[in-house]
Design a protein around this motif. Structure first.
Motif, PDB file in Angstrom:
ATOM      1  N   ALA A  63       5.634   6.366  -9.046  1.00 47.30           N
ATOM      2  CA  ALA A  63       5.963   7.797  -9.016  1.00 47.30           C
ATOM      3  C   ALA A  63       6.524   8.183  -7.648  1.00 47.30           C
ATOM      4  N   THR A  64       7.521   9.046  -7.658  1.00 47.96           N
ATOM      5  CA  THR A  64       8.097   9.566  -6.421  1.00 47.96           C
ATOM      6  C   THR A  64       7.492  10.932  -6.135  1.00 47.96           C
ATOM      7  N   THR A  65       7.767  11.461  -4.959  1.00 54.39           N
ATOM      8  CA  THR A  65       7.299  12.815  -4.645  1.00 54.39           C
ATOM      9  C   THR A  65       7.893  13.810  -5.637  1.00 54.39           C
ATOM     10  N   ASP A  66       9.155  13.610  -6.016  1.00 55.17           N
ATOM     11  CA  ASP A  66       9.783  14.502  -6.999  1.00 55.17           C
ATOM     12  C   ASP A  66       9.062  14.437  -8.341  1.00 55.17           C
ATOM     13  N   ASP A  67       8.641  13.235  -8.750  1.00 51.11           N
ATOM     14  CA  ASP A  67       7.899  13.078 -10.006  1.00 51.11           C
ATOM     15  C   ASP A  67       6.592  13.866  -9.970  1.00 51.11           C
ATOM     16  N   VAL A  68       5.870  13.766  -8.855  1.00 53.22           N
ATOM     17  CA  VAL A  68       4.588  14.455  -8.725  1.00 53.22           C
ATOM     18  C   VAL A  68       4.789  15.964  -8.731  1.00 53.22           C
ATOM     19  N   LEU A  69       5.752  16.441  -7.959  1.00 51.54           N
ATOM     20  CA  LEU A  69       6.008  17.889  -7.922  1.00 51.54           C
ATOM     21  C   LEU A  69       6.458  18.405  -9.281  1.00 51.54           C
ATOM     22  N   ASP A  82       0.838  -1.202   0.000  1.00 51.75           N
ATOM     23  CA  ASP A  82       0.000   0.000   0.000  1.00 51.75           C
ATOM     24  C   ASP A  82       0.872   1.251   0.000  1.00 51.75           C
ATOM     25  N   ARG A  83       0.279   2.342  -0.434  1.00 50.97           N
ATOM     26  CA  ARG A  83       0.944   3.644  -0.420  1.00 50.97           C
ATOM     27  C   ARG A  83       0.042   4.612   0.325  1.00 50.97           C
ATOM     28  N   VAL A  84       0.620   5.273   1.315  1.00 42.10           N
ATOM     29  CA  VAL A  84      -0.095   6.289   2.087  1.00 42.10           C
ATOM     30  C   VAL A  84       0.415   7.643   1.613  1.00 42.10           C
ATOM     31  N   VAL A  85      -0.504   8.547   1.241  1.00 45.07           N
ATOM     32  CA  VAL A  85      -0.124   9.843   0.685  1.00 45.07           C
ATOM     33  C   VAL A  85      -0.857  10.953   1.431  1.00 45.07           C
ATOM     34  N   ALA A  86      -0.108  11.978   1.802  1.00 41.04           N
ATOM     35  CA  ALA A  86      -0.694  13.194   2.373  1.00 41.04           C
ATOM     36  C   ALA A  86      -0.162  14.364   1.560  1.00 41.04           C
ATOM     37  N   TYR A  87      -1.052  15.303   1.214  1.00 40.21           N
ATOM     38  CA  TYR A  87      -0.621  16.447   0.414  1.00 40.21           C
ATOM     39  C   TYR A  87      -1.489  17.652   0.739  1.00 40.21           C
ATOM     40  N   THR A  88      -0.949  18.812   0.451  1.00 37.16           N
ATOM     41  CA  THR A  88      -1.695  20.049   0.663  1.00 37.16           C
ATOM     42  C   THR A  88      -2.563  20.341  -0.557  1.00 37.16           C
ATOM     43  N   ASP A  89      -3.529  21.209  -0.364  1.00 35.41           N
ATOM     44  CA  ASP A  89      -4.462  21.538  -1.440  1.00 35.41           C
ATOM     45  C   ASP A  89      -3.794  22.249  -2.608  1.00 35.41           C
ATOM     46  N   MET A 129       4.833  10.775   0.922  1.00 32.75           N
ATOM     47  CA  MET A 129       4.396   9.443   0.528  1.00 32.75           C
ATOM     48  C   MET A 129       5.138   8.407   1.357  1.00 32.75           C
ATOM     49  N   VAL A 130       4.404   7.399   1.772  1.00 33.28           N
ATOM     50  CA  VAL A 130       4.985   6.276   2.497  1.00 33.28           C
ATOM     51  C   VAL A 130       4.546   5.008   1.792  1.00 33.28           C
ATOM     52  N   ASP A 131       5.516   4.262   1.264  1.00 35.42           N
ATOM     53  CA  ASP A 131       5.232   2.968   0.652  1.00 35.42           C
ATOM     54  C   ASP A 131       5.431   1.913   1.726  1.00 35.42           C
ATOM     55  N   VAL A 132       4.415   1.118   1.964  1.00 29.30           N
ATOM     56  CA  VAL A 132       4.442   0.107   3.029  1.00 29.30           C
ATOM     57  C   VAL A 132       5.091  -1.160   2.495  1.00 29.30           C
TER      58      VAL A 132
END
Length: 70
Positions: free
Chosen positions: A39-45, A6-13, A66-69
């Motif tokens: 995708a990494t956080t860098d990819d998304v940004l 699983d992947r847990v993701v938290a992000y701002t609006d 992002m946290v990959d379990v």
């Protein structure tokens, strides 16, 4: 329940609300597309920055964790 793989993701609006030159939102669906797979956080940004076309005026914060379990 969180399971291995699983992947847990938290992000701002600021991510889904990022606008391009035509004032179109990056959006939740586009964000979800980028979060699937490896995708990494860098990819998304980077995708959000490309969407915005380098515009910084009226830019909201862009924060993602992002946290990959395993």
């Amino acid at each position: 329940m969180i399971m291995p793989g699983d992947r847990v993701v938290a992000y701002t609006d600021g991510l889904p609300e990022a606008r391009n030159a035509r004032a179109e939102l990056f959006g939740e669906e586009r964000l979800k597309e980028h979060l699937r797979g490896s995708a990494t956080t860098d990819d998304v940004l980077a995708a959000v920055h490309r969407w915005r076309g380098g515009a910084t005026e009226d830019a909201d914060d862009l924060t993602i964790v992002m946290v990959d379990v395993a």
